[in-house]
Design an enzyme around this catalytic site. Structure first.
Site, PDB file in Angstrom:
ATOM      1  N   GLY A 163      10.198   4.127  -8.864  1.00 50.14           N
ATOM      2  CA  GLY A 163      11.338   5.026  -8.708  1.00 50.14           C
ATOM      3  C   GLY A 163      12.687   4.447  -9.058  1.00 50.14           C
ATOM      4  O   GLY A 163      13.593   4.536  -8.251  1.00 50.14           O
ATOM      5  N   ILE A 204       6.758  -8.355   2.662  1.00 49.23           N
ATOM      6  CA  ILE A 204       5.841  -9.284   3.332  1.00 49.23           C
ATOM      7  C   ILE A 204       5.926 -10.653   2.670  1.00 49.23           C
ATOM      8  O   ILE A 204       5.533 -11.648   3.259  1.00 49.23           O
ATOM      9  CB  ILE A 204       4.375  -8.779   3.318  1.00 49.23           C
ATOM     10  CG1 ILE A 204       3.829  -8.682   1.898  1.00 49.23           C
ATOM     11  CG2 ILE A 204       4.245  -7.473   4.065  1.00 49.23           C
ATOM     12  CD1 ILE A 204       2.305  -8.576   1.849  1.00 49.23           C
ATOM     13  N   ASP A 205       6.444 -10.700   1.427  1.00 42.99           N
ATOM     14  CA  ASP A 205       6.422 -11.953   0.656  1.00 42.99           C
ATOM     15  C   ASP A 205       7.443 -12.977   1.152  1.00 42.99           C
ATOM     16  O   ASP A 205       7.351 -14.151   0.810  1.00 42.99           O
ATOM     17  CB  ASP A 205       6.703 -11.674  -0.828  1.00 42.99           C
ATOM     18  CG  ASP A 205       5.720 -10.701  -1.433  1.00 42.99           C
ATOM     19  OD1 ASP A 205       4.623 -10.540  -0.878  1.00 42.99           O
ATOM     20  OD2 ASP A 205       6.058 -10.089  -2.470  1.00 42.99           O
ATOM     21  N   MET A 260      -1.428 -12.552  -0.740  1.00 45.85           N
ATOM     22  CA  MET A 260      -0.329 -12.014  -1.555  1.00 45.85           C
ATOM     23  C   MET A 260       0.883 -12.950  -1.527  1.00 45.85           C
ATOM     24  O   MET A 260       0.818 -14.041  -0.970  1.00 45.85           O
ATOM     25  CB  MET A 260       0.063 -10.636  -1.043  1.00 45.85           C
ATOM     26  CG  MET A 260      -0.875  -9.525  -1.465  1.00 45.85           C
ATOM     27  SD  MET A 260      -0.231  -7.923  -0.905  1.00 45.85           S
ATOM     28  CE  MET A 260      -1.212  -6.819  -1.903  1.00 45.85           C
ATOM     29  N   ARG A 301       3.355 -12.722  -4.469  1.00 48.33           N
ATOM     30  CA  ARG A 301       3.910 -12.784  -5.820  1.00 48.33           C
ATOM     31  C   ARG A 301       4.227 -14.226  -6.216  1.00 48.33           C
ATOM     32  O   ARG A 301       3.342 -15.044  -6.150  1.00 48.33           O
ATOM     33  CB  ARG A 301       5.109 -11.852  -5.968  1.00 48.33           C
ATOM     34  CG  ARG A 301       4.688 -10.368  -5.840  1.00 48.33           C
ATOM     35  CD  ARG A 301       5.714  -9.397  -6.355  1.00 48.33           C
ATOM     36  NE  ARG A 301       5.828  -9.407  -7.810  1.00 48.33           N
ATOM     37  CZ  ARG A 301       4.944  -8.851  -8.648  1.00 48.33           C
ATOM     38  NH1 ARG A 301       3.878  -8.231  -8.189  1.00 48.33           N
ATOM     39  NH2 ARG A 301       5.138  -8.902  -9.946  1.00 48.33           N
ATOM     40  N   HIS A 355      -4.153  -5.638   0.190  1.00 51.14           N
ATOM     41  CA  HIS A 355      -3.239  -4.744   0.906  1.00 51.14           C
ATOM     42  C   HIS A 355      -3.495  -4.689   2.408  1.00 51.14           C
ATOM     43  O   HIS A 355      -2.690  -4.121   3.134  1.00 51.14           O
ATOM     44  CB  HIS A 355      -3.295  -3.342   0.284  1.00 51.14           C
ATOM     45  CG  HIS A 355      -2.726  -3.335  -1.107  1.00 51.14           C
ATOM     46  ND1 HIS A 355      -3.451  -3.766  -2.190  1.00 51.14           N
ATOM     47  CD2 HIS A 355      -1.495  -3.010  -1.577  1.00 51.14           C
ATOM     48  CE1 HIS A 355      -2.703  -3.692  -3.276  1.00 51.14           C
ATOM     49  NE2 HIS A 355      -1.518  -3.248  -2.940  1.00 51.14           N
ATOM     50  N   LEU A 356      -4.613  -5.298   2.853  1.00 49.00           N
ATOM     51  CA  LEU A 356      -4.819  -5.380   4.310  1.00 49.00           C
ATOM     52  C   LEU A 356      -3.650  -6.120   4.960  1.00 49.00           C
ATOM     53  O   LEU A 356      -3.301  -5.870   6.115  1.00 49.00           O
ATOM     54  CB  LEU A 356      -6.118  -6.123   4.623  1.00 49.00           C
ATOM     55  CG  LEU A 356      -7.409  -5.374   4.267  1.00 49.00           C
ATOM     56  CD1 LEU A 356      -8.603  -6.314   4.310  1.00 49.00           C
ATOM     57  CD2 LEU A 356      -7.602  -4.204   5.232  1.00 49.00           C
ATOM     58  N   ARG A 414      -0.636  -5.779   4.324  1.00 51.58           N
ATOM     59  CA  ARG A 414       0.531  -4.888   4.441  1.00 51.58           C
ATOM     60  C   ARG A 414       0.293  -3.720   5.361  1.00 51.58           C
ATOM     61  O   ARG A 414       1.234  -2.997   5.695  1.00 51.58           O
ATOM     62  CB  ARG A 414       0.888  -4.334   3.052  1.00 51.58           C
ATOM     63  CG  ARG A 414       1.810  -5.214   2.319  1.00 51.58           C
ATOM     64  CD  ARG A 414       2.019  -4.854   0.882  1.00 51.58           C
ATOM     65  NE  ARG A 414       2.020  -3.474   0.502  1.00 51.58           N
ATOM     66  CZ  ARG A 414       2.085  -3.078  -0.770  1.00 51.58           C
ATOM     67  NH1 ARG A 414       2.144  -3.980  -1.736  1.00 51.58           N
ATOM     68  NH2 ARG A 414       2.097  -1.821  -1.074  1.00 51.58           N
TER      69      ARG A 414
HETATM   70  O1  F6P Z   1       5.758  -7.483  -2.868  1.00 53.38           O
HETATM   71  C1  F6P Z   1       4.789  -7.128  -1.937  1.00 53.38           C
HETATM   72  C2  F6P Z   1       3.432  -7.140  -2.568  1.00 53.38           C
HETATM   73  O2  F6P Z   1       2.488  -6.828  -1.567  1.00 53.38           O
HETATM   74  C3  F6P Z   1       3.051  -8.451  -3.282  1.00 53.38           C
HETATM   75  O3  F6P Z   1       2.666  -9.447  -2.399  1.00 53.38           O
HETATM   76  C4  F6P Z   1       1.964  -7.962  -4.203  1.00 53.38           C
HETATM   77  O4  F6P Z   1       1.842  -8.764  -5.344  1.00 53.38           O
HETATM   78  C5  F6P Z   1       2.455  -6.597  -4.583  1.00 53.38           C
HETATM   79  O5  F6P Z   1       3.335  -6.157  -3.572  1.00 53.38           O
HETATM   80  C6  F6P Z   1       1.354  -5.573  -4.758  1.00 53.38           C
HETATM   81  O6  F6P Z   1       1.930  -4.390  -5.173  1.00 53.38           O
HETATM   82  P1  F6P Z   1       1.170  -2.984  -5.286  1.00 53.38           P
HETATM   83  O7  F6P Z   1       1.313  -2.315  -3.970  1.00 53.38           O
HETATM   84  O8  F6P Z   1       1.900  -2.302  -6.370  1.00 53.38           O
HETATM   85  O9  F6P Z   1      -0.252  -3.295  -5.594  1.00 53.38           O
END
Ligand code: F6P
Length: 360
Positions: free
Chosen positions: A78, A139-140, A182, A184, A284-285, A287
């Site tokens: 967005g 979260i990073d 995760m 990045r 994504h777990l 997050r």
């Molecule tokens: O920036 C947060 C994050 O969870 C990173 O750790 C990960 O690389 C990325 O987002 C994943 O993004 P998406 O939700 O687009 O898969």
């Protein structure tokens, strides 16, 4: 009396546990100060279309403190300054339309809750005259200028718990267990999660690794009597002279997707040591779900501080955690930078002192 009477609030980028806690604090603090709050849906998309907005009162945010995700929705496609077009022609700039909607809705200011990408967009809107305050979310833990972001503690706690569980199965099968986390291009989750979970090897983007050195460490453990090992790999980790592993290349409006580092490391370690190896991707777990108490408190403090800054007219800033205080720092100082793990970070030094290997 503050000139701010009506504000908008939005959440942008990937979600992080604690977003709803920030929204709740913003709504409660603002309404208690006599300020009306409008929630904008799906990041800046909510500024393109007034039908994607709704008034938020304390009643609307009751019970959301512990909820993961965001009641406002989010997107990381967005960017109104450069919405991707489906055709080959590139991008289109909708920022003026957002500014018109901001005026039509008679908003005085915005609270923008997001990571580096979202804060960058916020900064561009601020330069175009929109009064706003940013709240750092990821979260990073890689946002410049703040020692911590809400969501990080939840992700680390989840990773530590997963590593704990993997220890017993690694030991039962005498395997090498590789855990991809995760983060990045920053190794905060891997380092903190790895230390909290008692990992033997931690591979982070800031320290390119050498497989020979990792193998040496695993052999030394065996010589010492250990029959298994746990290796934590940040998704952005790479071998010396190598590249990060990608699931998808960057394309119009979408950043590259990291992934595959854990599989690569497990395959290579099995090949080089002859020991059975398995890998797990926490993905994504990390997050999802409810924020930890620490993140709920930090998120609540961020939300309250954002409203305080708006009422003081401290626009174009981001709330930063600078313990024991929360302080405003100019968005201009934050955007375009990444806070990676410093090589002299005391936790790195301690980790090495207790025998954790980084492959260097
Ligand atoms: O920036 C947060 C994050 O969870 C990173 O750790 C990960 O690389 C990325 O987002 C994943 O993004 P998406 O939700 O687009 O898969």
């Amino acid at each position: 009396m503050s000139p701010v009477r009506k504000i908008g609030v939005l959440t942008g980028g990937g979600d992080a546990p604690g977003l709803n806690a920030v929204i709740r604090a913003v709504v409660k603090a603002a309404c208690n100060a006599g300020i009306e709050v409008v929630g904008l849906e799906d990041s800046f998309d909510g500024l393109l279309d007034p039908s994607r907005t709704r008034r938020l009162t304390p009643r609307d945010v009751t019970g959301i403190l512990r909820l993961g995700g965001t009641i406002l929705g989010t997107t990381n496609r967005g960017n109104p300054f450069e919405y991707p077009l489906d055709g080959p022609t590139g991008k289109i700039d909708y920022s003026e339309r957002c500014i018109e909607t901001f005026g039509q809705m008679q908003l005085d200011a915005l609270v923008v809750i997001g990571g580096d990408g979202t804060l960058n967009i916020a900064h561009q809107f601020y330069l175009k005259g929109i009064p706003l305050v940013g709240v750092p979310k990821t979260i990073d833990n890689d946002i410049w200028g703040t020692t911590s972001c809400f969501g990080f503690d939840t992700a680390v706690s989840f990773a530590a718990d997963a590593i704990d569980r993997l220890h017993s199965t690694a030991e039962a099968h005498r395997r090498i267990m590789v855990v991809e986390v995760m983060g990045r291009y920053a190794g905060w989750i891997a380092l903190h999660g790895g230390i909290a979970g008692g990992a033997d090897v931690i591979l982070i983007p800031e320290i390119p690794y050498d497989f020979d050195i990792v193998v040496e460490r695993l052999r030394a453990r065996e010589a010492f009597g250990a029959k298994f090992s746990v290796v934590v790999v940040a998704e952005g980790a790479k071998p010396i002279g190598g590249k990060v592993t990608l699931l998808a290349e960057a394309r119009a409006g979408v950043v590259e997707r990291l992934g595959g580092a854990g599989a690569l490391v497990a395959r290579e370690l099995e090949h080089r040591t002859g020991k059975e190896s398995r890998y797990v991707v926490l993905g994504h777990l990390q997050r999802g779900g409810t924020p930890t108490a620490f993140d709920r408190v930090l998120a609540t403090r961020f939300g309250g501080k954002a409203v305080e800054l708006l009422t003081r007219g401290d626009f174009g800033t981001m709330v930063a955690n600078n313990p024991p205080d929360l302080v405003p720092i100019p968005l201009a100082d934050v955007v375009g930078k990444t806070k990676t793990v410093p090589l002299d970070y005391d936790l790195l030094t301690t980790a090495r002192a207790i025998g954790v290997a980084f492959g260097d």
